[in-house]
Design a protein around this motif. Structure first.
Motif, mmCIF file in Angstrom:
data_model
loop_
_atom_site.group_PDB
_atom_site.id
_atom_site.type_symbol
_atom_site.label_atom_id
_atom_site.label_comp_id
_atom_site.label_asym_id
_atom_site.label_seq_id
_atom_site.Cartn_x
_atom_site.Cartn_y
_atom_site.Cartn_z
ATOM 1 N N VAL A 178 0.855 -1.200 0.000
ATOM 2 C CA VAL A 178 0.000 0.000 0.000
ATOM 3 C C VAL A 178 0.886 1.244 0.000
ATOM 4 N N THR A 179 0.580 2.161 -0.905
ATOM 5 C CA THR A 179 1.454 3.304 -1.148
ATOM 6 C C THR A 179 0.664 4.607 -1.145
ATOM 7 N N LEU A 180 1.142 5.579 -0.390
ATOM 8 C CA LEU A 180 0.595 6.932 -0.452
ATOM 9 C C LEU A 180 1.354 7.673 -1.545
ATOM 10 N N PHE A 181 0.650 8.015 -2.591
ATOM 11 C CA PHE A 181 1.261 8.601 -3.778
ATOM 12 C C PHE A 181 0.875 10.074 -3.862
ATOM 13 N N ASP A 182 1.754 10.945 -3.395
ATOM 14 C CA ASP A 182 1.485 12.375 -3.464
ATOM 15 C C ASP A 182 1.857 12.925 -4.835
ATOM 16 N N GLU A 183 2.986 12.481 -5.352
ATOM 17 C CA GLU A 183 3.419 12.817 -6.698
ATOM 18 C C GLU A 183 4.607 11.924 -7.021
ATOM 19 N N TRP A 184 5.075 11.986 -8.251
ATOM 20 C CA TRP A 184 6.216 11.164 -8.612
ATOM 21 C C TRP A 184 7.411 11.461 -7.701
ATOM 22 N N ARG A 185 8.068 10.422 -7.246
ATOM 23 C CA ARG A 185 9.208 10.471 -6.327
ATOM 24 C C ARG A 185 8.807 10.932 -4.933
ATOM 25 N N GLU A 186 7.509 11.094 -4.710
ATOM 26 C CA GLU A 186 7.002 11.443 -3.387
ATOM 27 C C GLU A 186 6.005 10.376 -2.959
ATOM 28 N N THR A 187 6.514 9.207 -2.618
ATOM 29 C CA THR A 187 5.663 8.098 -2.196
ATOM 30 C C THR A 187 6.182 7.529 -0.884
ATOM 31 N N ARG A 188 5.292 6.923 -0.117
ATOM 32 C CA ARG A 188 5.730 6.231 1.094
ATOM 33 C C ARG A 188 4.771 5.094 1.403
ATOM 34 N N SER A 189 5.299 4.053 2.020
ATOM 35 C CA SER A 189 4.498 2.885 2.354
ATOM 36 C C SER A 189 3.638 3.174 3.576
ATOM 37 N N ILE A 190 2.384 2.713 3.518
ATOM 38 C CA ILE A 190 1.461 2.860 4.640
ATOM 39 C C ILE A 190 0.717 1.531 4.807
ATOM 40 N N THR A 191 0.009 1.377 5.884
ATOM 41 C CA THR A 191 -0.773 0.153 6.114
ATOM 42 C C THR A 191 -2.275 0.426 6.157
ATOM 43 N N HIS A 192 -2.663 1.646 6.559
ATOM 44 C CA HIS A 192 -4.072 2.016 6.694
ATOM 45 C C HIS A 192 -4.389 3.205 5.775
ATOM 46 N N HIS A 193 -5.650 3.330 5.412
ATOM 47 C CA HIS A 193 -6.044 4.490 4.624
ATOM 48 C C HIS A 193 -5.819 5.748 5.461
ATOM 49 N N PRO A 194 -5.158 6.763 4.907
ATOM 50 C CA PRO A 194 -4.802 7.952 5.701
ATOM 51 C C PRO A 194 -5.988 8.763 6.196
ATOM 52 N N ASP A 195 -7.147 8.615 5.596
ATOM 53 C CA ASP A 195 -8.325 9.375 6.004
ATOM 54 C C ASP A 195 -9.318 8.535 6.802
ATOM 55 N N SER A 196 -9.687 7.387 6.267
ATOM 56 C CA SER A 196 -10.683 6.555 6.949
ATOM 57 C C SER A 196 -10.084 5.733 8.082
ATOM 58 N N GLY A 197 -8.769 5.513 8.031
ATOM 59 C CA GLY A 197 -8.115 4.687 9.045
ATOM 60 C C GLY A 197 -8.338 3.200 8.836
ATOM 61 N N THR A 198 -8.994 2.812 7.754
ATOM 62 C CA THR A 198 -9.278 1.403 7.489
ATOM 63 C C THR A 198 -7.998 0.665 7.114
ATOM 64 N N LEU A 199 -7.818 -0.516 7.659
ATOM 65 C CA LEU A 199 -6.660 -1.339 7.320
ATOM 66 C C LEU A 199 -6.739 -1.749 5.858
#
Length: 376
Positions: free
Chosen positions: A267-288
């Protein structure tokens, strides 16, 4: 003057290349000599562009990603044959997509109205002016819908209408984001539009992000034997308050999906190219999200295979699929898809696409089929 023009273009390209080297060096801390040598080698071997090298962070990629990545240069000849230009309008024009999906009983949103301002035909679903659009919406008692341009992609220009207010003087569209728009004003842009039903996803998908229809991108290939392979799957999750889940624009969440099990991974938070980071939960809903299994996976994949078999004109399709209580539903299908999903999967689909291409190319070489049509 011609020589000056040519030299000017060369200087411009050199400046772009040097800027690319500087930016990648600054971000990765890799040496200039390494970056230059690495890029030249990949350019020679795979036709990698400077944008691909930078966007996909090739400077830090291992052998698996490099070997499996399908570049734009490698993709084009494959899709020129697999999805020839005389057929790709079926995927490019959303009205034609509606017709072919409906003809093959493939689940999709209901088409309420097709508006084409240059036409003169009026019937129960085709309109050419404000009065005929209004008449169709009223006759079908439509009070909510989604409005799309027939020719755009990536969610551009999509309008989600939560309520339609019919007045004596006008028709007011109450939009998803709280705005109010007069139907007359929307039609003044003088572009073909489709009005279709809203899509309601399963409880599981709604829990990921309720404001958007969260879709799965299935990559499928059709072989001369009639067999279909699902070669890659990745997901797009929208963000809170946004009604589209487009991956290309950034600011959203994406992930790979295991073909066999439907397990969500990387699961990846994609803000823009070269601006990504791994996450486990949805950043807004908090759902796994990480490690979650998509429900009814076998039924979903079986239906997607049948979808591809029903559209033999295009032999390598990128399907954007919504998961509804009734099963998978086609939001749209793509004949010339982008390569972004390789970023979220952590590997590419070069072998799979080229394998399908080679199978059809064999038939062309012996004269059984002819796909010498190219692409615009």
């Amino acid at each position: 003057m011609i020589l000056h023009f040519i030299m000017g273009r060369k200087v411009g390209k050199i400046k772009v290349f040097l800027s690319f080297l500087r930016d990648v060096h600054k971000d990765s801390r890799k040496g200039y000599f390494f970056l230059l040598r690495d890029f030249i080698r990949l350019k020679k071997e795979k036709g990698i562009s400077i944008e691909e090298y930078s966007n996909f962070k090739f400077e830090s990629r291992g052998k698996k990603f490099r070997d499996s990545f399908l570049s734009g240069v490698e993709q084009r000849p494959c899709l020129n044959l697999l999805n020839p230009k005389k057929y790709y309008i079926l995927a490019r024009n959303k009205y034609l997509s509606h017709l072919i999906l409906g003809a093959n009983n493939i689940r999709k949103a209901e088409l309420y109205c097709y508006y084409h301002p240059e036409g003169r035909v009026k019937n129960d679903h085709i309109a050419c002016d404000y009065d005929s659009v209004l008449a169709i919406l009223k006759s079908k008692n439509i009070h909510s819908c989604v409005i799309k341009s027939t020719e755009t992609s990536h969610g551009d220009g999509v309008i989600v209408v939560n309520d339609i207010e019919y007045t004596d003087k006008d028709c007011i569209l109450h939009l998803f984001d709280g705005r109010k728009v007069c139907l007359k004003d929307r039609l003044k842009e003088y572009e073909p539009l489709i009005f279709e039903s809203k899509i309601y996803q399963t409880k599981q998908f709604d829990s990921f992000n309720s404001s958007s229809v969260n879709t799965i991108r299935f990559m499928t290939t059709l072989y001369p034997t009639g067999d279909v392979k699902i070669i890659a799957i990745w997901m797009k999750f929208g963000r809170a308050g946004v009604c589209v889940d487009n991956a290309g624009a950034g600011g959203n969440v994406d992930a790979g999906v295991d073909i066999k099990t439907g397990r969500i991974f990387n699961v990846t938070l994609f803000d823009e190219w070269r601006e990504t980071r791994s996450i486990t939960h949805h950043p807004d809903s908090g759902t796994l999200l990480e490690g979650v299994f998509i429900e009814n996976w076998k039924q979903i994949t079986d239906e997607i295979i049948q979808f591809q078999k029903s559209i033999p004109y295009l032999k390598a399709i990128g399907w954007d699929i919504a998961i509804t209580p009734e099963g998978p539903l086609v939001v749209e299908f793509n004949d010339y898809w982008d390569r972004t999903g390789q970023l979220f999967l952590g590997y590419g689909w070069k072998k799979e696409i080229q394998d399908c291409y080679k199978q059809w190319k064999k038939l062309e070489d012996v004269g059984k089929v002819s796909y010498k049509m190219g692409r615009l």
